[in-house]
Motif scaffolding. Sequence first.
Motif, PDB file in Angstrom:
ATOM      1  N   ILE A 113       2.842  21.471   6.870  1.00  0.00           N
ATOM      2  CA  ILE A 113       2.203  21.259   8.173  1.00  0.00           C
ATOM      3  C   ILE A 113       0.865  21.991   8.244  1.00  0.00           C
ATOM      4  N   SER A 114       0.805  23.143   7.593  1.00  0.00           N
ATOM      5  CA  SER A 114      -0.401  23.973   7.655  1.00  0.00           C
ATOM      6  C   SER A 114      -1.503  23.498   6.718  1.00  0.00           C
ATOM      7  N   SER A 115      -1.162  22.626   5.755  1.00  0.00           N
ATOM      8  CA  SER A 115      -2.151  22.202   4.761  1.00  0.00           C
ATOM      9  C   SER A 115      -3.090  21.167   5.357  1.00  0.00           C
ATOM     10  N   THR A 116      -4.383  21.335   5.131  1.00  0.00           N
ATOM     11  CA  THR A 116      -5.399  20.380   5.603  1.00  0.00           C
ATOM     12  C   THR A 116      -6.438  20.185   4.508  1.00  0.00           C
TER      13      THR A 116
ATOM     14  N   LEU B  79      -0.504  10.922   9.467  1.00  0.00           N
ATOM     15  CA  LEU B  79      -1.115  10.751   8.153  1.00  0.00           C
ATOM     16  C   LEU B  79      -0.799   9.386   7.556  1.00  0.00           C
ATOM     17  N   TRP B  80       0.458   8.971   7.650  1.00  0.00           N
ATOM     18  CA  TRP B  80       0.849   7.701   7.049  1.00  0.00           C
ATOM     19  C   TRP B  80       0.203   6.507   7.752  1.00  0.00           C
TER      20      TRP B  80
ATOM     21  N   ARG C 178       0.833  -1.200   0.000  1.00  0.00           N
ATOM     22  CA  ARG C 178       0.000   0.000   0.000  1.00  0.00           C
ATOM     23  C   ARG C 178       0.873   1.257   0.000  1.00  0.00           C
ATOM     24  N   SER C 179       1.946   1.228   0.773  1.00  0.00           N
ATOM     25  CA  SER C 179       2.872   2.358   0.806  1.00  0.00           C
ATOM     26  C   SER C 179       3.452   2.610  -0.578  1.00  0.00           C
ATOM     27  N   GLY C 180       3.830   1.531  -1.247  1.00  0.00           N
ATOM     28  CA  GLY C 180       4.362   1.654  -2.594  1.00  0.00           C
ATOM     29  C   GLY C 180       3.336   2.213  -3.559  1.00  0.00           C
ATOM     30  N   GLU C 181       2.085   1.778  -3.411  1.00  0.00           N
ATOM     31  CA  GLU C 181       1.010   2.264  -4.275  1.00  0.00           C
ATOM     32  C   GLU C 181       0.851   3.777  -4.124  1.00  0.00           C
ATOM     33  N   ILE C 182       0.886   4.249  -2.880  1.00  0.00           N
ATOM     34  CA  ILE C 182       0.750   5.682  -2.626  1.00  0.00           C
ATOM     35  C   ILE C 182       1.872   6.462  -3.308  1.00  0.00           C
ATOM     36  N   MET C 183       3.078   5.869  -3.319  1.00  0.00           N
ATOM     37  CA  MET C 183       4.247   6.543  -3.892  1.00  0.00           C
ATOM     38  C   MET C 183       4.437   6.243  -5.371  1.00  0.00           C
ATOM     39  N   GLY C 184       3.515   5.452  -5.960  1.00  0.00           N
ATOM     40  CA  GLY C 184       3.560   5.211  -7.391  1.00  0.00           C
ATOM     41  C   GLY C 184       4.323   3.978  -7.828  1.00  0.00           C
ATOM     42  N   PHE C 185       4.534   3.002  -6.921  1.00  0.00           N
ATOM     43  CA  PHE C 185       5.268   1.785  -7.266  1.00  0.00           C
ATOM     44  C   PHE C 185       4.337   0.572  -7.237  1.00  0.00           C
ATOM     45  N   LYS C 186       4.612  -0.388  -8.118  1.00  0.00           N
ATOM     46  CA  LYS C 186       3.790  -1.576  -8.238  1.00  0.00           C
ATOM     47  C   LYS C 186       4.084  -2.582  -7.124  1.00  0.00           C
TER      48      LYS C 186
ATOM     49  N   VAL D  15      -0.664  14.525   0.071  1.00  0.00           N
ATOM     50  CA  VAL D  15       0.070  15.113   1.189  1.00  0.00           C
ATOM     51  C   VAL D  15       1.018  14.079   1.790  1.00  0.00           C
ATOM     52  N   CYS D  16       0.563  12.821   1.862  1.00  0.00           N
ATOM     53  CA  CYS D  16       1.435  11.746   2.347  1.00  0.00           C
ATOM     54  C   CYS D  16       2.689  11.640   1.484  1.00  0.00           C
ATOM     55  N   ARG D  17       2.494  11.694   0.177  1.00  0.00           N
ATOM     56  CA  ARG D  17       3.643  11.633  -0.730  1.00  0.00           C
ATOM     57  C   ARG D  17       4.584  12.804  -0.489  1.00  0.00           C
ATOM     58  N   ASP D  18       3.994  13.984  -0.306  1.00  0.00           N
ATOM     59  CA  ASP D  18       4.815  15.171  -0.071  1.00  0.00           C
ATOM     60  C   ASP D  18       5.602  15.046   1.226  1.00  0.00           C
ATOM     61  N   TYR D  19       4.958  14.502   2.262  1.00  0.00           N
ATOM     62  CA  TYR D  19       5.649  14.323   3.542  1.00  0.00           C
ATOM     63  C   TYR D  19       6.856  13.407   3.386  1.00  0.00           C
ATOM     64  N   LEU D  20       6.671  12.303   2.686  1.00  0.00           N
ATOM     65  CA  LEU D  20       7.766  11.346   2.564  1.00  0.00           C
ATOM     66  C   LEU D  20       8.905  11.931   1.731  1.00  0.00           C
ATOM     67  N   ARG D  21       8.566  12.576   0.631  1.00  0.00           N
ATOM     68  CA  ARG D  21       9.598  13.149  -0.236  1.00  0.00           C
ATOM     69  C   ARG D  21      10.329  14.300   0.452  1.00  0.00           C
ATOM     70  N   LEU D  22       9.578  15.178   1.091  1.00  0.00           N
ATOM     71  CA  LEU D  22      10.190  16.318   1.763  1.00  0.00           C
ATOM     72  C   LEU D  22      10.984  15.869   2.992  1.00  0.00           C
ATOM     73  N   GLY D  23      10.452  14.881   3.710  1.00  0.00           N
ATOM     74  CA  GLY D  23      11.177  14.347   4.856  1.00  0.00           C
ATOM     75  C   GLY D  23      12.493  13.724   4.452  1.00  0.00           C
ATOM     76  N   ARG D  24      12.480  12.985   3.328  1.00  0.00           N
ATOM     77  CA  ARG D  24      13.706  12.372   2.810  1.00  0.00           C
ATOM     78  C   ARG D  24      14.746  13.450   2.489  1.00  0.00           C
ATOM     79  N   LYS D  25      14.289  14.554   1.882  1.00  0.00           N
ATOM     80  CA  LYS D  25      15.226  15.622   1.508  1.00  0.00           C
ATOM     81  C   LYS D  25      15.762  16.344   2.739  1.00  0.00           C
TER      82      LYS D  25
END
Length: 264
Positions: free
Chosen positions: A195-198, A256-257, A34-42, A208-218
């Motif tokens: 953080i402010s986005s709802t 969120l995740w 499911r995590s992969g699906e959210i991030m665009g992976f099969k 938003v989940c995707r953004d959190y993971l990508r931004l957190g990684r960076k």
Amino acid sequence: MKELDLPEMSPKLVILDVLSVAGDIALTSPMLARSGEIMGFKPGSMRVATSRLATDGLIKSPRRGEWQLAKTGTWIKEQSRWTLREELVKPWQGDWWVASTQWVSRSNRPEWRSHENALWHRGFVEAGRDYFVRPANLNLTFSQLLSELAALGMSAESLVCHAMALSMAPDTMLWEARERNDLFRALASRIEALISSTSASMTTRQEVCRDYLRLGRKAVWALNMDPLLPKEWNDNTDTDHLLSLMPRFIASGKKLWLEQLGID
């Protein structure tokens, strides 16, 4: 910046990052899919990545079909390095660590890249051809430094020494403190906005989940690649502001995740 390029998000990184978010909560294989699906992976890509990570000892299975991060190993130690910043440095006494790499072949690009990355991970910059240097203000003994560099991938052909003084001190601009401060300031701005986005929209929440993971990684990458220079060399205002945002950012992203994975 001359440092490591931020790795592209991959099934392996998704698994490692989501398990890091989950902490002591074991995630099932369907949750990883499911995590992969959210991030665009099969799902197939996620299964292959899970198997490889388990083989490499980066994740473990406490029960059949469930996964957690392994608690030991270079990767997990490096990922949490930014949380220990104050413990990692000591007052600088004007001495240096120098790595001479003239005997390290550059013809094998992957091996040279791994070697170069190891030096960058500990804040060394190339001040001249085959001459890497950093101030000796990390809270490490010389033998501990050598051990960490070797674990990170530095070539055994390197000559590393501890110098009390240099005949020609490197220009502090080599460490690109201004560019790093700009990056930290930009990351902090994006984190505050996220953080402010709802939204009540499920689709948007997945985005938003995707953004959190990508931004957190960076953000984690940027903080872990900070060379931790002597305090007198740089104004740490932007660094401190980014660090102050991280606990709330991580807590919001985790909520969120876990929600997306069906964990209360």
